[in-house]
Write a protein that holds these residues in place. Structure first.
Motif, PDB file in Angstrom:
ATOM      1  N   GLN A 114      13.371 -29.464  -3.797  1.00  0.00           N
ATOM      2  CA  GLN A 114      14.390 -30.425  -4.189  1.00  0.00           C
ATOM      3  C   GLN A 114      15.610 -30.295  -3.285  1.00  0.00           C
ATOM      4  OE1 GLN A 114      14.914 -31.383  -8.548  1.00  0.00           O
ATOM      5  NE2 GLN A 114      14.233 -29.270  -8.730  1.00  0.00           N
ATOM      6  N   ASN A 115      16.211 -31.425  -2.952  1.00  0.00           N
ATOM      7  CA  ASN A 115      17.484 -31.394  -2.240  1.00  0.00           C
ATOM      8  C   ASN A 115      18.636 -31.291  -3.224  1.00  0.00           C
ATOM      9  OD1 ASN A 115      16.362 -31.548   0.327  1.00  0.00           O
ATOM     10  ND2 ASN A 115      16.363 -33.785   0.341  1.00  0.00           N
ATOM     11  N   SER A 116      19.701 -30.665  -2.791  1.00  0.00           N
ATOM     12  CA  SER A 116      20.828 -30.411  -3.691  1.00  0.00           C
ATOM     13  C   SER A 116      21.548 -31.687  -4.111  1.00  0.00           C
ATOM     14  CB  SER A 116      21.820 -29.450  -3.026  1.00  0.00           C
ATOM     15  OG  SER A 116      22.289 -29.986  -1.797  1.00  0.00           O
ATOM     16  N   ASN A 117      21.376 -32.787  -3.360  1.00  0.00           N
ATOM     17  CA  ASN A 117      22.061 -34.030  -3.720  1.00  0.00           C
ATOM     18  C   ASN A 117      21.458 -34.717  -4.939  1.00  0.00           C
ATOM     19  OD1 ASN A 117      19.700 -35.236  -2.764  1.00  0.00           O
ATOM     20  ND2 ASN A 117      20.626 -35.982  -0.865  1.00  0.00           N
ATOM     21  N   GLN A 151      17.868 -39.957 -10.168  1.00  0.00           N
ATOM     22  CA  GLN A 151      18.684 -38.834  -9.715  1.00  0.00           C
ATOM     23  C   GLN A 151      18.761 -37.780 -10.818  1.00  0.00           C
ATOM     24  OE1 GLN A 151      22.549 -39.858  -8.258  1.00  0.00           O
ATOM     25  NE2 GLN A 151      23.103 -37.782  -7.696  1.00  0.00           N
ATOM     26  N   ILE A 152      17.753 -36.940 -10.839  1.00  0.00           N
ATOM     27  CA  ILE A 152      17.677 -35.888 -11.853  1.00  0.00           C
ATOM     28  C   ILE A 152      17.168 -34.607 -11.209  1.00  0.00           C
ATOM     29  CG2 ILE A 152      17.280 -37.440 -13.807  1.00  0.00           C
ATOM     30  CD1 ILE A 152      14.283 -36.772 -13.555  1.00  0.00           C
ATOM     31  N   ASP A 153      17.502 -33.474 -11.825  1.00  0.00           N
ATOM     32  CA  ASP A 153      16.925 -32.198 -11.409  1.00  0.00           C
ATOM     33  C   ASP A 153      15.614 -32.003 -12.146  1.00  0.00           C
ATOM     34  OD1 ASP A 153      18.854 -31.405  -9.618  1.00  0.00           O
ATOM     35  OD2 ASP A 153      20.125 -30.543 -11.176  1.00  0.00           O
ATOM     36  N   ILE A 154      14.562 -31.710 -11.393  1.00  0.00           N
ATOM     37  CA  ILE A 154      13.252 -31.474 -11.985  1.00  0.00           C
ATOM     38  C   ILE A 154      13.099 -29.978 -12.189  1.00  0.00           C
ATOM     39  CG2 ILE A 154      10.771 -31.849 -11.701  1.00  0.00           C
ATOM     40  CD1 ILE A 154      11.554 -34.012  -9.621  1.00  0.00           C
ATOM     41  N   ASN A 155      12.608 -29.603 -13.345  1.00  0.00           N
ATOM     42  CA  ASN A 155      12.516 -28.181 -13.685  1.00  0.00           C
ATOM     43  C   ASN A 155      11.256 -27.565 -13.094  1.00  0.00           C
ATOM     44  OD1 ASN A 155      13.011 -25.686 -14.832  1.00  0.00           O
ATOM     45  ND2 ASN A 155      12.072 -26.237 -16.799  1.00  0.00           N
TER      46      ASN A 155
END
Length: 344
Positions: A114-117, A151-155
């Motif tokens: 994942q990219n930090s953006n 635009q979400i963080d995937i776990n």
């Protein structure tokens, strides 16, 4: 009914195998069209009689035609929603391909990050091209930056594959019947062979080529690469169509003929990076550095490991990075690969 919108970053899983549509039968015309797009003049791919004099059964298709064909097969499943294709590693050309053969491809997902953006991530795949008999003709790793659907963080834990820095010379596979015993230097265009190049030597290929929109669009369609950033001006924030990175690889390889006329066959891709974008009306120049040499001690066949660089600047300083180690803004391609060359 809605057509294929392509995969997004969150749609990939480590270890997943993806079989790509559709197989493609390559013809003599593919070599001719390739040479009409790129100023390529390497004798083995230009002349049937020259190829036969080197022990081959016919004029093989240019090695990068096979690369582009396999790459194009993967795009709908891997990079339809790409922001940019970033790099390559562990590329091996395992057998020559001749007109009339059919190429199919599949890929395995070997890494995700994942990219930090929060908008995108890197997808690493190993892609394999096979002929109609199921024999592998090409394999390589590439990594591509792909948009997220949301635009979400995937776990999940990032997994970045450990890749070889380069292909060892002992892994290179020479076409079985190839020999350079009766190599015709005059027909190849130069009498510079293996012994005329030194490790650490730089070769300025001098010539430049300005890319027109039509060149790029024709080439990208030819390889059936339908990535949105190459065709749809609304796919990027700057409303520009990005030039396909493979187009730059073929262009600098063709430009390298001036100074490396006898670098006849590409055997391996150690690494490659598209470090700055290219757009229509940019002019590309090229230079090479000799990184390594290897003598097979058989049939006058040798190999050079080259770094060939694509640049928007025509100066002959041949500098890749600034004092901080960052690529200079005019550098567009850093390509590390093996080629076969005769020893005279």
């Amino acid at each position: 009914m809605v057509g294929n919108i392509g995969r997004f970053f969150e749609d990939y899983q480590i270890g997943e195998e993806i079989y790509h549509a559709t197989p493609r039968t390559l013809a003599e015309a593919d070599n001719s069209i390739y040479m009409s797009i790129y100023p390529s003049r390497f004798a083995i791919h230009s002349s049937k009689e020259f190829a036969k004099s080197c022990g081959l059964k016919d004029r093989p298709l240019d090695d990068l035609i096979i690369f582009h064909t396999v790459f194009g097969k993967t795009v709908p499943d891997i990079s339809l929603n790409a922001i940019a294709n970033l790099g390559y590693a562990e590329g091996k050309f395992l057998r020559s391909v001749y007109p009339g053969e059919t190429i199919k491809a599949y890929s395995k997902v070997i890494g995700l990050k994942q990219n930090s953006n929060g908008n995108s991530g890197l997808v690493y795949v190993r892609s394999i091209g096979e002929n109609q008999d199921g024999k592998v003709v090409l394999e390589y790793v590439r990594w591509v930056m792909v948009k997220k659907r949301k635009q979400i963080d995937i776990n999940f834990k990032n997994e970045i594959p450990k890749l070889a820095e380069n292909i060892n010379s002992s892994e290179l596979q020479i076409p079985g019947s190839l020999n350079f015993l009766d190599y015709d230097k005059s027909m190849a265009g130069s009498d510079r062979g293996f012994d005329d190049y030194a490790i650490g030597e730089f070769v300025d290929h001098v010539d430049g080529s300005t890319i027109h929109e039509s060149d790029h669009l024709f080439a990208t369609r030819l390889w059936q690469n339908n990535s949105k950033v190459h065709f749809d001006v609304n796919a990027r924030g700057d409303n520009k169509r990005l030039i396909y990175g493979g187009h730059i690889i073929s262009l600098v390889r063709a430009l390298s003929f001036n100074g490396l006329e006898n670098a006849q066959i590409v055997l391996g891709i150690n690494g490659g990076s598209h470090v700055n974008p290219v757009f229509a009306e940019d002019t590309i120049y090229s230079w090479s550095e000799v990184l390594e040499k290897y003598d097979f001690h058989s049939k006058n066949i040798t190999a050079l490991r080259l770094r060939t660089v694509g640049s928007k600047a025509s100066d002959s300083k041949m500098v890749l990075r600034d004092k901080e180690g960052k690529y200079l803004p005019h550098i567009v391609l850093d390509f590390d690969y093996w080629v076969l060359m005769p020893k005279f």
